[in-house]
Scaffold this motif. Structure first.
Motif, PDB file in Angstrom:
ATOM      1  N   VAL A   1      -2.308  -2.919 -16.705  1.00 50.56           N
ATOM      2  CA  VAL A   1      -2.562  -2.023 -15.580  1.00 50.56           C
ATOM      3  C   VAL A   1      -1.427  -2.194 -14.585  1.00 50.56           C
ATOM      4  O   VAL A   1      -0.934  -3.315 -14.373  1.00 50.56           O
ATOM      5  N   SER A   2      -0.966  -1.086 -14.010  1.00 50.63           N
ATOM      6  CA  SER A   2       0.148  -1.118 -13.072  1.00 50.63           C
ATOM      7  C   SER A   2      -0.189  -0.241 -11.873  1.00 50.63           C
ATOM      8  O   SER A   2      -0.670   0.887 -12.038  1.00 50.63           O
ATOM      9  N   LEU A   3       0.062  -0.757 -10.686  1.00 47.68           N
ATOM     10  CA  LEU A   3      -0.341  -0.082  -9.444  1.00 47.68           C
ATOM     11  C   LEU A   3       0.796  -0.126  -8.435  1.00 47.68           C
ATOM     12  O   LEU A   3       1.424  -1.171  -8.248  1.00 47.68           O
ATOM     13  N   VAL A   4       1.029   0.993  -7.794  1.00 53.05           N
ATOM     14  CA  VAL A   4       1.937   1.059  -6.641  1.00 53.05           C
ATOM     15  C   VAL A   4       1.312   1.994  -5.618  1.00 53.05           C
ATOM     16  O   VAL A   4       0.889   3.107  -5.953  1.00 53.05           O
ATOM     17  N   ALA A   5       1.233   1.533  -4.353  1.00 55.65           N
ATOM     18  CA  ALA A   5       0.635   2.341  -3.285  1.00 55.65           C
ATOM     19  C   ALA A   5       1.628   2.511  -2.149  1.00 55.65           C
ATOM     20  O   ALA A   5       2.183   1.527  -1.647  1.00 55.65           O
ATOM     21  N   HIS A   6       1.847   3.757  -1.755  1.00 57.15           N
ATOM     22  CA  HIS A   6       2.643   4.106  -0.583  1.00 57.15           C
ATOM     23  C   HIS A   6       1.686   4.732   0.436  1.00 57.15           C
ATOM     24  O   HIS A   6       0.965   5.680   0.129  1.00 57.15           O
ATOM     25  N   MET A   7       1.692   4.188   1.650  1.00 56.12           N
ATOM     26  CA  MET A   7       0.652   4.483   2.618  1.00 56.12           C
ATOM     27  C   MET A   7       1.069   5.581   3.605  1.00 56.12           C
ATOM     28  O   MET A   7       2.254   5.823   3.836  1.00 56.12           O
ATOM     29  N   GLN A   8       0.063   6.228   4.217  1.00 56.37           N
ATOM     30  CA  GLN A   8       0.342   7.214   5.252  1.00 56.37           C
ATOM     31  C   GLN A   8       0.862   6.554   6.533  1.00 56.37           C
ATOM     32  O   GLN A   8       1.873   6.977   7.090  1.00 56.37           O
ATOM     33  N   ASN A   9       0.172   5.523   6.988  1.00 50.94           N
ATOM     34  CA  ASN A   9       0.544   4.878   8.252  1.00 50.94           C
ATOM     35  C   ASN A   9       1.634   3.836   8.009  1.00 50.94           C
ATOM     36  O   ASN A   9       1.448   2.932   7.192  1.00 50.94           O
ATOM     37  N   PRO A  10       2.772   3.916   8.698  1.00 57.35           N
ATOM     38  CA  PRO A  10       3.842   2.942   8.490  1.00 57.35           C
ATOM     39  C   PRO A  10       3.439   1.501   8.805  1.00 57.35           C
ATOM     40  O   PRO A  10       4.116   0.568   8.370  1.00 57.35           O
ATOM     41  N   HIS A  11       2.361   1.313   9.550  1.00 58.12           N
ATOM     42  CA  HIS A  11       1.928  -0.048   9.883  1.00 58.12           C
ATOM     43  C   HIS A  11       1.107  -0.682   8.752  1.00 58.12           C
ATOM     44  O   HIS A  11       0.844  -1.885   8.799  1.00 58.12           O
TER      45      HIS A  11
END
Length: 293
Positions: free
Chosen positions: A114-124
């Motif tokens: 399983v491979s996961l990468v998350a890019h978030m809305q809030n820069p914080h």
């Protein structure tokens, strides 16, 4: 056809990676539901992936699960796959150079993970990466994986929490694992041409074969199960932080670093493309938007 004595272990590992994928996608959709916003909560779009051999034969596949434009996640992918076949010459040569026995004589392989990468809305809220996997060849088997945090705006308490949870998972299996695998992550997730790390680290390990399959699989499960307790509290803590245009600019430039690393250095990206896996699934780690100074 000779029966594969390792088949039950392959099946057990593959089932568990799918279970981990299901648990994480459900938790991420719950984060979307819990964050108050006029926008609709994000949901994963799930696409089956397939791997075909040179004559069109079935060589496994998996699920590519991607959420775009959510309340919390700008883009997140959680992929799971189980594939097999014959290693391409470049991949075979790379594994031979790493000391994997028997590849040159018999380049068959089986891999699941399983491979996961998350890019978030809030820069914080920090971007994050996690993967766990099992690899088999006729001459060897091993586990690999890890997780690392990638904030564009670092909060020391978030870094400390993330590392503390991973350390506890490591310590429960071997008191030397955390220090060893933290150092490995610091080396592995370094961008030489920029002279800096891509984030604040975590743990990374590969080629894990102590000779005890059950123990090594148990450790790999512990790494996967530590991910949500390490990442969710950090994310929830920062979701409502106010965002300035300067914060967004910082985020986009940091994403450029992430993209450079994944395209130039990441071992998983190279392996996926060289072994003919679905290119969209391999490259789902790339951010939706990035900027270079």
């Amino acid at each position: 056809m000779t029966e594969d004595p390792f088949a039950p272990r392959k099946q057990e590992a593959s089932r568990w990676f799918h279970t981990l994928r299901d648990r994480i996608t459900a938790a991420f959709e719950a984060l979307e539901d819990d964050f108050p916003s006029a926008a609709p909560p994000g949901r994963f779009e799930v696409t089956p992936t397939t791997r075909r051999g040179p004559n069109g034969e079935d060589q496994g596949g998996g699920l590519m699960s991607v959420m775009r434009g959510g309340r919390v996640f700008e883009k997140v992918g959680v992929n799971v796959s189980t594939v097999w076949g014959t290693l391409a010459p470049r991949a075979s040569q790379a594994m031979t150079a790493r000391g994997v026995p028997g590849i040159a004589a018999d380049p068959r392989f089986w891999a699941s993970g399983v491979s996961l990468v998350a890019h978030m809305q809030n820069p914080h809220t920090p971007a994050v990466h996690m993967n766990t996997r099992m690899f088999w060849t006729p001459g060897a088997w091993w586990f690999g994986g890890g997780a690392d945090l990638n904030p564009c705006i670092e909060y020391p308490e978030d870094t400390a929490h993330f590392h503390a949870v991973l350390k506890a998972a490591c310590d429960a299996h071997d008191p030397g694992y955390y220090s060893r695998f933290k150092d490995w992550a610091d080396d592995y997730f370094f961008i030489p041409h920029r002279g800096r790390a891509r984030g604040v680290g975590g743990i990374f390990y590969d080629d894990l074969n102590t000779g005890d399959w059950e123990a090594d699989f148990a450790f790999t499960r512990a790494v996967g199960e530590a991910f949500l307790p390490a990442f969710e509290p950090v994310t929830r803590r920062r979701l409502g932080a106010p965002v300035t245009p300067e914060d967004r600019e910082t985020q986009l430039i940091h994403r450029g670093l992430y993209a450079e690393y994944n395209l130039v250095y990441d071992r998983g990206t190279k392996f996926g493309l060289e072994t003919g896996h679905n290119a969209d699934a391999v490259l789902m780690s790339l951010p939706p938007l990035a900027r270079w100074p």
